[in-house]
Design a protein around this motif. Structure first.
Motif, short mmCIF file in Angstrom:
data_model
loop_
_atom_site.label_atom_id
_atom_site.label_comp_id
_atom_site.label_asym_id
_atom_site.label_seq_id
_atom_site.Cartn_x
_atom_site.Cartn_y
_atom_site.Cartn_z
N PRO A 42 0.46 -1.50 -0.11
CA PRO A 42 -0.38 0.29 -0.39
C PRO A 42 0.84 0.91 -0.11
N GLN A 43 1.83 1.30 0.99
CA GLN A 43 2.44 2.38 0.74
C GLN A 43 3.65 2.66 -0.30
N HIS A 44 3.48 1.73 -1.07
CA HIS A 44 4.22 2.16 -2.52
C HIS A 44 3.36 2.70 -3.85
N ALA A 45 1.44 2.92 -3.51
CA ALA A 45 0.27 2.62 -4.63
C ALA A 45 1.11 3.70 -5.64
N ASN A 46 1.80 4.83 -5.02
CA ASN A 46 1.84 6.15 -5.75
C ASN A 46 2.96 5.64 -7.81
N ILE A 47 3.39 4.34 -7.24
CA ILE A 47 4.32 3.67 -8.45
C ILE A 47 4.14 3.64 -9.65
N PRO A 99 15.84 -9.76 -4.90
CA PRO A 99 14.64 -9.83 -3.90
C PRO A 99 14.68 -9.16 -2.85
N PRO A 100 16.02 -9.13 -2.12
CA PRO A 100 16.89 -9.38 -0.53
C PRO A 100 17.13 -7.05 -0.81
N VAL A 101 16.71 -6.84 -1.68
CA VAL A 101 16.96 -5.32 -2.59
C VAL A 101 15.11 -4.70 -2.61
N LEU A 102 14.89 -5.48 -2.64
CA LEU A 102 13.61 -4.87 -3.62
C LEU A 102 12.08 -4.34 -2.05
N PRO A 103 12.01 -4.14 -1.34
CA PRO A 103 11.87 -2.94 -0.13
C PRO A 103 12.61 -2.01 0.12
N GLN A 104 13.92 -1.83 0.37
CA GLN A 104 14.58 -1.14 -0.23
C GLN A 104 14.57 0.06 -1.92
N PHE A 105 14.24 -0.63 -2.69
CA PHE A 105 13.68 -0.64 -3.54
C PHE A 105 13.05 -0.02 -4.84
N CYS A 106 11.83 -0.42 -3.65
CA CYS A 106 10.56 0.36 -3.67
C CYS A 106 10.34 1.68 -3.36
N ASP A 107 10.85 1.73 -2.13
CA ASP A 107 11.11 2.67 -0.38
C ASP A 107 11.30 4.47 -1.47
N ALA A 108 12.60 3.61 -2.57
CA ALA A 108 13.42 4.87 -3.00
C ALA A 108 12.86 5.10 -4.12
N MET A 109 12.23 3.62 -5.10
CA MET A 109 10.97 4.66 -6.05
C MET A 109 10.24 5.44 -5.40
N THR A 110 9.82 4.66 -4.83
CA THR A 110 8.22 6.21 -4.16
C THR A 110 9.47 7.63 -3.91
N GLN A 111 9.79 7.93 -3.57
CA GLN A 111 10.38 9.32 -2.95
C GLN A 111 10.25 9.79 -4.76
N ILE A 112 10.80 8.71 -5.48
CA ILE A 112 11.55 9.28 -7.35
C ILE A 112 10.24 10.13 -7.23
N VAL A 113 8.86 8.73 -7.26
CA VAL A 113 7.55 9.70 -8.17
C VAL A 113 6.87 10.66 -7.84
#
Length: 188
Positions: A42-47, A99-113
């Motif tokens: 849910p916290q990545h919904a804007n991607i 896979p082990p980087v995916l959570p941080q990757f998603c958080d970073a992409m949320t900020q990028i968006v």
């Protein structure tokens, strides 16, 4: 696990190293695509909405960049360029989906968006380069932490392995051993 080495330029030698500006932007588009498909919390919904807006808003530039990348591959690989580009593209997608980087990757992409909404029209190059720097930072942190882990495990093994068992072989140099299948009982 393969950890990309640090090159003489001080940067990790990943699929994003030593590529043209057009390829770098295209690799960022690939990262955005991976995020849209994999960052489903849910916290990545804007991607996903951001990715759709990115594709629509930069359609002309992305077409131009794709054509440039296609020509670069054609020039460097000749008639077999399509296969070489597809193989490289698979490596890029797999890199972003680690896979082990995916959570941080998603958080970073949320900020990028969120930053994308503040970018002026026609600033795809600057946006992609800024995004790539942020994403590469996430992967660099993971690789550095993994390297520290290996050093820490080796130090633990050196100090305590004889008394408590060695972990290094178990976790970092594992080999596959086929399971032992008991023989069927002899018929009576």
């Amino acid at each position: 696990m393969f950890i990309p080495p640090v090159g003489i330029d001080g940067l990790r030698q990943t699929v994003n190293s030593h590529v043209s500006e057009a390829q770098r932007i295209w690799n960022f588009r690939s990262a955005y695509n991976v995020a849209a498909l994999n960052c489903l919390q849910p916290q990545h919904a804007n991607i996903l909405e951001g990715y759709k807006a990115f594709l629509t808003g930069h359609k002309r530039d992305l077409t131009r960049i794709n054509n440039t990348v296609e020509n670069e591959w054609r020039q460097s690989q000749g008639k077999d360029f399509a296969r070489a580009r597809d193989t490289y593209s698979t490596q890029v997608y797999n890199y972003w989906a680690l896979p082990p980087v995916l959570p941080q990757f998603c958080d970073a992409m949320t900020q990028i968006v969120q930053q994308e909404t503040m970018m002026p029209s026609g600033s795809l190059d600057a946006f992609a380069n800024s995004g790539m720097a942020k994403l590469e930072g996430v992967f660099n942190e993971f690789y550095s932490a993994f390297e520290r882990y290996r050093v820490d495990v080796a130090a633990w093994d050196a100090q305590y392995g004889a008394a408590f068992g060695y972990t290094q072989l178990q976790y970092t140099n594992a080999t596959y051993t086929a399971p032992v299948i008991p023989a069927a009982p002899a018929p009576q």
